[in-house]
Enzyme design. Sequence first.
Site, mmCIF file in Angstrom:
data_model
loop_
_atom_site.group_PDB
_atom_site.id
_atom_site.type_symbol
_atom_site.label_atom_id
_atom_site.label_comp_id
_atom_site.label_asym_id
_atom_site.label_seq_id
_atom_site.Cartn_x
_atom_site.Cartn_y
_atom_site.Cartn_z
ATOM 1 N N TRP A 254 116.608 28.178 -1.022
ATOM 2 C CA TRP A 254 117.269 26.992 -1.579
ATOM 3 C C TRP A 254 117.885 26.139 -0.478
ATOM 4 O O TRP A 254 117.680 24.930 -0.424
ATOM 5 C CB TRP A 254 118.363 27.384 -2.585
ATOM 6 C CG TRP A 254 119.024 26.173 -3.184
ATOM 7 C CD1 TRP A 254 118.656 25.495 -4.308
ATOM 8 C CD2 TRP A 254 120.166 25.451 -2.640
ATOM 9 N NE1 TRP A 254 119.484 24.407 -4.512
ATOM 10 C CE2 TRP A 254 120.413 24.343 -3.503
ATOM 11 C CE3 TRP A 254 120.984 25.630 -1.530
ATOM 12 C CZ2 TRP A 254 121.450 23.437 -3.285
ATOM 13 C CZ3 TRP A 254 122.014 24.713 -1.296
ATOM 14 C CH2 TRP A 254 122.235 23.633 -2.168
ATOM 15 N N TYR A 258 116.674 22.448 0.487
ATOM 16 C CA TYR A 258 117.593 21.314 0.333
ATOM 17 C C TYR A 258 117.698 20.536 1.637
ATOM 18 O O TYR A 258 117.695 19.297 1.644
ATOM 19 C CB TYR A 258 118.967 21.820 -0.105
ATOM 20 C CG TYR A 258 119.975 20.730 -0.395
ATOM 21 C CD1 TYR A 258 120.027 20.118 -1.636
ATOM 22 C CD2 TYR A 258 120.887 20.333 0.583
ATOM 23 C CE1 TYR A 258 120.959 19.115 -1.902
ATOM 24 C CE2 TYR A 258 121.820 19.336 0.329
ATOM 25 C CZ TYR A 258 121.857 18.735 -0.911
ATOM 26 O OH TYR A 258 122.776 17.746 -1.172
ATOM 27 N N ASP A 274 117.057 26.152 -8.188
ATOM 28 C CA ASP A 274 118.262 25.331 -8.240
ATOM 29 C C ASP A 274 118.846 25.320 -9.651
ATOM 30 O O ASP A 274 118.115 25.268 -10.647
ATOM 31 C CB ASP A 274 117.906 23.901 -7.814
ATOM 32 C CG ASP A 274 119.079 22.956 -7.918
ATOM 33 O OD1 ASP A 274 119.958 23.014 -7.049
ATOM 34 O OD2 ASP A 274 119.115 22.166 -8.885
#
Length: 313
Positions: A254, A258, A274
Site C-alpha cells: 500500500w 501510494y 486501501d
Amino acid sequence: MDSSTINRAIALPSEADAATTSLFTLEVPYTPPFSFSSLLGFFRDRSLAGVELIDKQSYQRAVIFGDSNPVAGWIRVEDCPDLSCLVVTATAILKPWESAIAQQVSHLFDTDCNPASIACALSTLPNHVSSCVIEGVRVPGCFNGFETACRAILGQQISVKAANKLAARVVEAYGTPIDCPIEGLTHCFPSPQQIRAIPSLESAFGVLGIIKTRSYCIGEIARLITEDVLNLSPQAPKEETLQTLLSIKGIGPWTAGYIALRVLDHPDVFLEIDAGIAHGLPTLSPKERRALAAQWQPWRSYAVLAIWNSLSA
C-alpha cells in the site's frame, strides 16, 4: 551543510514589497475538463500545517530551492477555466526557479494528462461505483517527493487527521523556518539531509509520537536519497523505484503504491487493499477488486481517485 545553517530562518520579501513589485506569475496549461475543486478538496483534507494553506479557490505553500544557498518563498495556485490554465503567483526571489516551479505545479495538479483517453478507459467504472464521476478526474501529485513519501509512511494504518498531526510535529521540530508575510506559512518540510542529521532519529521522533518502525522507514528513505540510490520524482524508473521502496523494512504494497501514484506519476496503480477502495467496492475481496480493475488499465490510478472522490461526494 550543518544543522545551524539548514535550520536558520530564511527571509522573504516584506508584505509591502510583496503587494507591489515582488511577485511574478506564470501559467500552466491543461486540457479540460479539469476538476480543480476535487484536487483542492484532496489537498485541503491533507493540508500540512505551517507548509500549506488551501481554501476553496486556491492552494498556497512554502517552497525552498537550492542546496548550497537555499532560497525560500511561497506560491499560490488558482484555476483560470476561461484560459484552461492554472495561474501561479510566486515571490520574485524564486524567479530563477520559474521553470522548476511550473514543472512541479504541473505534477502536483496533473495538468499533462489526457482526459479523453482516461474517460474512455474508465467508462465502465460508474457501473460498479454509482456515484463515481470520471469527467475531469486528476491524480493529485506532489511538490516535494520526500515530503509526500514521509507523509505516506506516517499515515500507515491511522486516519488522515492523525497523520496530518504527526507530520505537522515533524515540520515544527525539524523543518526550515521562514519569514513569510502570509499568516500560517511558517516552515518548509525538512530535507533528507536534515533528517539524516538528527541524532538518534527513532528516539527523537518517538518524542513526537512516531513509532520506531515508521521512524526507521523515513530514515532509510532519507539515507537512500542522499546516497543517490533512490530518486523520488516523476523521472525515476517506476518499477525499479517500487522495488527499492518495497525492500525497506516496514514499507508494504500500500505505501509503495501510494508513493508511486502521487510521487512517481505512475498512471496505473491500483490499491486494492486501501480502505477507501474497499468502501467503494464493498462486496469484493482484494483479489476480486484487482481482477475487476484490470479492465481500467493503463489508467488504474485514475480509477482509484475517482472512487476516493465518490466517497467525499
